[in-house]
Design a protein around this motif. Structure first.
Motif, PDB file in Angstrom:
ATOM      1  N   ALA A  45       0.831  -1.202   0.000  1.00 23.35           N
ATOM      2  CA  ALA A  45       0.000   0.000   0.000  1.00 23.35           C
ATOM      3  C   ALA A  45       0.867   1.255   0.000  1.00 23.35           C
ATOM      4  O   ALA A  45       0.387   2.345   0.269  1.00 23.35           O
ATOM      5  CB  ALA A  45      -0.912  -0.007   1.228  1.00 23.35           C
ATOM      6  N   SER A  46       2.146   1.103  -0.324  1.00 26.13           N
ATOM      7  CA  SER A  46       3.078   2.226  -0.237  1.00 26.13           C
ATOM      8  C   SER A  46       2.721   3.387  -1.161  1.00 26.13           C
ATOM      9  O   SER A  46       2.996   4.536  -0.839  1.00 26.13           O
ATOM     10  CB  SER A  46       4.505   1.760  -0.514  1.00 26.13           C
ATOM     11  OG  SER A  46       4.608   1.253  -1.825  1.00 26.13           O
ATOM     12  N   ALA A  55     -11.527   2.063   0.003  1.00 21.11           N
ATOM     13  CA  ALA A  55     -10.264   1.319   0.068  1.00 21.11           C
ATOM     14  C   ALA A  55     -10.374   0.198   1.090  1.00 21.11           C
ATOM     15  O   ALA A  55      -9.876  -0.911   0.873  1.00 21.11           O
ATOM     16  CB  ALA A  55      -9.110   2.254   0.413  1.00 21.11           C
ATOM     17  N   LEU A  56     -11.034   0.472   2.209  1.00 16.12           N
ATOM     18  CA  LEU A  56     -11.218  -0.563   3.228  1.00 16.12           C
ATOM     19  C   LEU A  56     -12.070  -1.700   2.698  1.00 16.12           C
ATOM     20  O   LEU A  56     -11.775  -2.876   2.933  1.00 16.12           O
ATOM     21  CB  LEU A  56     -11.863   0.032   4.481  1.00 16.12           C
ATOM     22  CG  LEU A  56     -11.057   1.087   5.224  1.00 16.12           C
ATOM     23  CD1 LEU A  56     -11.872   1.643   6.387  1.00 16.12           C
ATOM     24  CD2 LEU A  56      -9.727   0.536   5.689  1.00 16.12           C
ATOM     25  N   SER A  57     -13.122  -1.355   1.974  1.00 17.41           N
ATOM     26  CA  SER A  57     -13.987  -2.375   1.395  1.00 17.41           C
ATOM     27  C   SER A  57     -13.219  -3.260   0.431  1.00 17.41           C
ATOM     28  O   SER A  57     -13.339  -4.494   0.453  1.00 17.41           O
ATOM     29  CB  SER A  57     -15.163  -1.704   0.676  1.00 17.41           C
ATOM     30  OG  SER A  57     -15.996  -2.663   0.093  1.00 17.41           O
ATOM     31  N   LEU A  58     -12.395  -2.642  -0.397  1.00 15.99           N
ATOM     32  CA  LEU A  58     -11.590  -3.398  -1.345  1.00 15.99           C
ATOM     33  C   LEU A  58     -10.612  -4.322  -0.610  1.00 15.99           C
ATOM     34  O   LEU A  58     -10.456  -5.485  -0.963  1.00 15.99           O
ATOM     35  CB  LEU A  58     -10.843  -2.445  -2.269  1.00 15.99           C
ATOM     36  CG  LEU A  58     -10.055  -3.121  -3.379  1.00 15.99           C
ATOM     37  CD1 LEU A  58     -10.245  -2.381  -4.685  1.00 15.99           C
ATOM     38  CD2 LEU A  58      -8.593  -3.188  -3.022  1.00 15.99           C
ATOM     39  N   LEU A  59      -9.983  -3.809   0.434  1.00 18.56           N
ATOM     40  CA  LEU A  59      -9.033  -4.621   1.198  1.00 18.56           C
ATOM     41  C   LEU A  59      -9.716  -5.779   1.914  1.00 18.56           C
ATOM     42  O   LEU A  59      -9.179  -6.888   1.981  1.00 18.56           O
ATOM     43  CB  LEU A  59      -8.265  -3.748   2.184  1.00 18.56           C
ATOM     44  CG  LEU A  59      -7.280  -2.784   1.537  1.00 18.56           C
ATOM     45  CD1 LEU A  59      -6.751  -1.798   2.567  1.00 18.56           C
ATOM     46  CD2 LEU A  59      -6.153  -3.534   0.858  1.00 18.56           C
ATOM     47  N   LEU A  60     -10.894  -5.534   2.447  1.00 23.74           N
ATOM     48  CA  LEU A  60     -11.640  -6.616   3.099  1.00 23.74           C
ATOM     49  C   LEU A  60     -12.025  -7.693   2.082  1.00 23.74           C
ATOM     50  O   LEU A  60     -11.939  -8.888   2.365  1.00 23.74           O
ATOM     51  CB  LEU A  60     -12.872  -6.070   3.815  1.00 23.74           C
ATOM     52  CG  LEU A  60     -12.569  -5.220   5.045  1.00 23.74           C
ATOM     53  CD1 LEU A  60     -13.830  -4.501   5.516  1.00 23.74           C
ATOM     54  CD2 LEU A  60     -11.962  -6.053   6.153  1.00 23.74           C
ATOM     55  N   SER A  61     -12.428  -7.259   0.884  1.00 30.06           N
ATOM     56  CA  SER A  61     -12.755  -8.219  -0.174  1.00 30.06           C
ATOM     57  C   SER A  61     -11.521  -9.008  -0.585  1.00 30.06           C
ATOM     58  O   SER A  61     -11.596 -10.221  -0.822  1.00 30.06           O
ATOM     59  CB  SER A  61     -13.330  -7.481  -1.390  1.00 30.06           C
ATOM     60  OG  SER A  61     -14.563  -6.907  -1.082  1.00 30.06           O
ATOM     61  N   ALA A  62     -10.387  -8.339  -0.666  1.00 24.72           N
ATOM     62  CA  ALA A  62      -9.145  -9.016  -1.019  1.00 24.72           C
ATOM     63  C   ALA A  62      -8.775 -10.061   0.036  1.00 24.72           C
ATOM     64  O   ALA A  62      -8.380 -11.182  -0.299  1.00 24.72           O
ATOM     65  CB  ALA A  62      -8.021  -7.993  -1.170  1.00 24.72           C
ATOM     66  N   LYS A  81      -2.806   7.130   7.740  1.00 23.10           N
ATOM     67  CA  LYS A  81      -4.188   7.577   7.544  1.00 23.10           C
ATOM     68  C   LYS A  81      -5.119   6.381   7.260  1.00 23.10           C
ATOM     69  O   LYS A  81      -6.254   6.363   7.714  1.00 23.10           O
ATOM     70  CB  LYS A  81      -4.238   8.590   6.398  1.00 23.10           C
ATOM     71  CG  LYS A  81      -5.580   9.212   6.169  1.00 23.10           C
ATOM     72  CD  LYS A  81      -5.498  10.263   5.059  1.00 23.10           C
ATOM     73  CE  LYS A  81      -6.867  10.623   4.552  1.00 23.10           C
ATOM     74  NZ  LYS A  81      -6.822  11.453   3.346  1.00 23.10           N
ATOM     75  N   LEU A  82      -4.615   5.387   6.542  1.00 22.37           N
ATOM     76  CA  LEU A  82      -5.406   4.188   6.273  1.00 22.37           C
ATOM     77  C   LEU A  82      -5.609   3.386   7.557  1.00 22.37           C
ATOM     78  O   LEU A  82      -6.700   2.881   7.828  1.00 22.37           O
ATOM     79  CB  LEU A  82      -4.744   3.324   5.203  1.00 22.37           C
ATOM     80  CG  LEU A  82      -5.499   2.049   4.821  1.00 22.37           C
ATOM     81  CD1 LEU A  82      -6.839   2.383   4.181  1.00 22.37           C
ATOM     82  CD2 LEU A  82      -4.650   1.206   3.875  1.00 22.37           C
ATOM     83  N   SER A 102       0.152  -2.169  16.610  1.00 23.35           N
ATOM     84  CA  SER A 102       1.546  -1.886  16.296  1.00 23.35           C
ATOM     85  C   SER A 102       1.825  -1.740  14.808  1.00 23.35           C
ATOM     86  O   SER A 102       2.957  -1.588  14.416  1.00 23.35           O
ATOM     87  CB  SER A 102       2.442  -2.991  16.869  1.00 23.35           C
ATOM     88  OG  SER A 102       2.158  -4.202  16.206  1.00 23.35           O
ATOM     89  N   VAL A 103       0.801  -1.813  13.982  1.00 28.70           N
ATOM     90  CA  VAL A 103       1.000  -1.716  12.540  1.00 28.70           C
ATOM     91  C   VAL A 103       1.287  -0.300  12.147  1.00 28.70           C
ATOM     92  O   VAL A 103       0.839   0.645  12.665  1.00 28.70           O
ATOM     93  CB  VAL A 103      -0.239  -2.250  11.785  1.00 28.70           C
ATOM     94  CG1 VAL A 103      -0.098  -2.008  10.308  1.00 28.70           C
ATOM     95  CG2 VAL A 103      -0.444  -3.696  12.077  1.00 28.70           C
TER      96      VAL A 103
END
Length: 103
Positions: A45-46, A55-62, A81-82, A102-103
């Motif tokens: 995600a750099s 973006a969160l929805s896409l990541l959850l789907s992934a 920010k994400l 810690s991420v």
């Protein structure tokens, strides 16, 4: 390692197109990882600088797609920010299950 990367911009108006590109790439990457006796599909995600909650929805789907194939999704280099957006929406633990703090 994986060459999978999120785009610089990921907002509602482009989320469907981004998923249409990402889904087959994730599926192929998961198959390669599993064939090599791995379990972790890495996604960078750099480059992500302009995004909204889609973006969160896409990541959850992934993540769900990887799980369905027997792999896990590992998101690398997520912008702060994400991370904060994921915490606000209560999904940080789903995207970063080992240690969302810690991420």
């Amino acid at each position: 390692m994986s060459g999978l990367k999120l785009p610089a911009r990921l907002r509602m108006d482009g989320a469907r197109a981004a998923w249409a590109q990402m889904s087959p790439a994730l599926r192929a990457e998961a198959a390669q990882v599993l064939a090599a006796a791995g379990r972790e599909v890495r996604l960078s995600a750099s480059a992500l600088t302009d995004f909204d909650s889609s973006a969160l929805s896409l990541l959850l789907s992934a993540g769900r797609q990887c799980t369905e194939q027997g792999a896990t999704l590992k998101l690398d280099d997520a912008p702060e920010k994400l991370l904060e957006l994921a915490r606000v929406y209560g999904v940080a633990e789903l995207l970063w299950p080992t240690s969302a703090q810690s991420v």
